[in-house]
Structures are given as structure tokens and as C-alpha cells.
Design an enzyme around this catalytic site. Structure first.
Site, PDB file in Angstrom:
ATOM      1  CG  HIS A   1      24.018 -30.261 -17.766  1.00  0.00           C
ATOM      2  ND1 HIS A   1      24.265 -29.565 -16.600  1.00  0.00           N
ATOM      3  CD2 HIS A   1      24.979 -29.890 -18.637  1.00  0.00           C
ATOM      4  CE1 HIS A   1      25.333 -28.805 -16.778  1.00  0.00           C
ATOM      5  NE2 HIS A   1      25.789 -28.983 -17.998  1.00  0.00           N
TER       6      HIS A   1
ATOM      7  CG  ASP B   1      24.504 -34.626 -17.677  1.00  0.00           C
ATOM      8  OD1 ASP B   1      25.484 -34.222 -18.314  1.00  0.00           O
ATOM      9  OD2 ASP B   1      24.513 -34.737 -16.439  1.00  0.00           O
ATOM     10  CD  GLN B   2      28.734 -37.792 -15.671  1.00  0.00           C
ATOM     11  OE1 GLN B   2      29.744 -38.441 -15.899  1.00  0.00           O
ATOM     12  NE2 GLN B   2      28.462 -37.311 -14.476  1.00  0.00           N
TER      13      GLN B   2
ATOM     14  CD  GLN C   1      30.647 -35.660 -18.750  1.00  0.00           C
ATOM     15  OE1 GLN C   1      30.047 -34.964 -19.546  1.00  0.00           O
ATOM     16  NE2 GLN C   1      30.561 -35.465 -17.452  1.00  0.00           N
TER      17      GLN C   1
END
Length: 365
Positions: free
Chosen positions: A320, A297-298, A104
């Protein structure tokens, strides 16, 4: 020089490693010197853990930057980025720290490198408090590639809590810019599939039990679909240590992928593991969003970097996600708006995350 450092408060909002991941990746991409204070201030073990330090070190290495305060337990770091370079970069948490979280932090950076990159990431592949590698490959990868890039992810060896010992190799080529995404139509569920795994000393029966329990749980809500959750035993040469878990993915008519996953641990009944994953999946299907709670959130950092307007329909906004948006806006010129989705029936808790991306350009391509 210090007058120009961007100051980040690592203790606000979600207050965890994610603040470090988002801010150091953006610092590296934008060439912004950074100071992060109060790192993981509210956690039971404040400061940097091996996981976070490995993430900082891979960012430092891939842009030949300068990192100060980079030791375990440190609650303040300063980072001065250099120029992002391609080639092979190795990060090893030496623990069960998640390789998915290392991915990530590094992935947005190497997209804007001067040449293709190979990331050799070592640690836990199926670890608590992080996406499992199966989630990364089955859900994150096909969706994030809609930003108009591709990557290859080769799972060399799986590693579990507490020793880690897993290794994943990610290969990707740089892009000129990222395209915005538009994920607004959920569609209907067309397929449900997954894998239940055991490794090391655990019998395949556990995997079969997890799978059967997940299928029974989903059947109560969704009767007319074939559910294919494969029980597997990881080959001994492809796994280090002992572990078990399950991931269940739903695919929709519009190409959305939503999942639920869970890990086994000592003293936790296999049925419970399967039911937990199934319940997370069903909860993600209920809210009517096009992404599940883990993916939300990614996607934020990619939306912030893309050129143009991205729109994603999601369930309730996680802490998040709120945190990622806060720091993406603080560091880039991207603008996010989150609104309650009106056209859904009122019983659904659906939101629209919209972002006017900053339109990051790779000068090297």
C-alpha cells in the site's frame, strides 16, 4: 483537453481502491484532469464498488468537478476537477463501505478549501479491509495532526458489516500549508490501552473474553506494564446492527502510537479476535519503526503535500505504501526515498521514508 489528462493505471502494484483515493485527491488538489483505467483489475469483483464510488462522488462534489464512468462495476473513469469549496459534504456508501476510507480521500482536499468544512460520512465504522474508526481517532488523528492541522471527529453512530448504517461527522478548517513531520525516534513503550467492543445482539462477555485474551498474549512479551483494555457494550442508540472487535494501542516515551486491531465475525472465537489484535501490535513493536503498518501509507499523501522534508522511520514498507508513493510522485513534484535504516541492530527490519514535499499552498487562506 483530453491530451492533458494524466493517465493512471488502476491495475498495477496494490491495484485496489487506494490508487483511486490517492490519485483523485491529488487531481482535485492540483487541478489535474485524470483518467483512471483498469480499476481494481485483479480483484475478484473488478471495477468500482459502492465504497469507491462514494469516495469519487464526495471528491467531485467538494470541488464541483465532472466525473464520467462513475457507476458500480465501471473499470474506467475520467475526472475533471473544479475549485475546492468548504461547507457541508455528505457521502453515503449505503453499505458497510468504510467511512474511514472516505475520510482518507476527502481530508487532504478540504485542508486546501476556501472555508471550513463538515464531512458527514455514512457507512461502516468498524469494517473489514479498512482501518476501524477507533484506529482513526486513537492513532491516525494524533499523528496526522503533527502536519500542523487539527480536525474534529464525532462518531454519531457505529455501523458494521453487512448493513453499515454508521455515521461520522468530521469538521476541519483549511490551512495555508502543511508542515513536514519527523518521526525518527521510537522511544520505549510507556502505556498499552484499548477497547474491546460488542454491539447489537452480542453479550458483553465476548468483549471481556477478547480483552482478557489480548492481555494474556501481550503479557508473554511485555511483563512490566499495566495493560488497560476496556470491554464495552456500545449503547443501542449509538450503534446499528451487530458487531464486535478490539483495538490495542501502545504509546511510547516519544509520543509514537502503534496499534493492533481485529474484528469479530460469526463462528470466530472471541479469544482468537483478541489474540490476533495483540499479535499485530507485538509485530508492529518488534520492527522498531515509529509508525505501525496501517499508518505508513496513510501518511504518504500528507508528506507529499507538505512544505519541506519529512522523515518517518517504519517497519517493512507495505505494498500500500509503495503504491501511494508511486502515484504521489507521478502526480506531484514530491520526491520520496526509502532506505534501510543502518543504526538499528541488524535483526530489526527498519526503514526510513524520506520525502521532499511539494509545498502545496492554499491560495484561499
Amino acid at each position: 483537453m483530453d491530451g492533458d489528462r494524466v493517465e493512471i493505471d488502476g491495475g498495477i502494484m496494490e491495484g485496489g481502491g487506494q490508487i483511486l483515493r490517492v490519485s483523485t485527491a491529488l487531481s482535485c488538489l492540483l487541478g489535474l484532469p485524470l483518467r483512471v483505467r483498469r480499476i481494481r483489475a485483479g480483484r475478484s469483483q473488478p471495477g468500482l464498488r459502492p465504497q469507491h464510488l462514494s469516495g469519487l462522488e464526495i471528491i467531485r462534489d467538494l470541488c464541483e468537478g465532472k466525473l464520467e464512468g462513475g457507476e458500480i462495476g465501471s473499470t474506467e473513469i475520467t475526472f475533471t476537477p473544479g475549485k475546492i469549496k468548504g461547507g457541508t459534504h455528505i457521502a453515503d456508501t449505503k453499505t458497510a463501505g468504510s467511512v474511514c476510507l472516505l475520510m482518507q480521500v476527502a481530508m487532504p482536499c478540504v485542508l486546501f478549501a476556501a472555508s471550513p468544512s463538515e464531512l458527514r460520512l455514512k457507512g461502516g465504522t468498524n469494517a473489514e479491509m479498512a482501518p476501524q474508526i477507533d484506529y482513526t481517532v486513537m492513532v491516525f488523528k494524533p499523528i496526522v495532526e503533527k502536519f500542523n492541522f487539527t480536525f474534529n471527529c464525532d462518531i454519531k453512530k457505529r455501523g458494521y458489516y453487512p448493513q453499515g448504517g454508521g455515521e461520522v461527522v468530521v469538521q476541519m478548517s483549511p490551512v495555508k500549508e502543511l508542515s513536514p513531520i519527523n518521526l525518527m525516534e521510537r522511544g520505549t513503550v510507556t502505556k498499552i490501552y484499548g477497547r474491546a467492543f460488542v454491539a447489537g445482539a452480542l453479550p458483553i462477555k465476548l468483549a471481556k473474553d477478547m480483552s482478557a485474551a489480548a492481555v494474556r498474549c501481550i503479557r508473554k512479551e511485555i511483563r512490566d506494564l499495566y495493560i488497560n483494555i476496556q470491554p464495552v457494550r456500545e449503547p443501542d442508540d449509538q450503534a446499528f446492527g451487530t458487531g464486535s472487535g478490539i483495538i490495542v494501542v501502545a504509546e511510547t516515551s516519544t509520543g509514537c502510537l502503534l496499534a493492533g486491531s481485529s474484528l469479530g465475525k460469526r463462528g470466530k472465537n472471541a479469544d482468537k479476535v483478541g489474540i490476533e489484535a495483540a499479535e499485530i501490535l507485538l509485530r508492529n513493536l518488534k520492527h522498531g519503526g515509529t509508525v505501525d503498518d496501517s499508518l505508513q501509507d496513510q501518511l504518504i499523501i500528507f508528506m507529499a503535500l507538505a512544505k519541506g522534508v519529512s522523515r518517518v522511520k517504519s517497519g517493512p514498507i507495505t505494498l500500500h505504501t509503495q503504491t501511494a508513493i508511486h502515484f504521489a510522485e507521478q502526480l506531484t513534484k514530491a520526491k520520496f526515498t526509502v532506505t534501510k535504516s543502518e543504526e538499528e541492530d541488524p535483526s530489526k527490519d527498519t526503514y526510513i521514508i524520506e520525502c521532499q514535499g511539494m509545498g502545496m499552498i492554499n491560495p484561499n487562506v
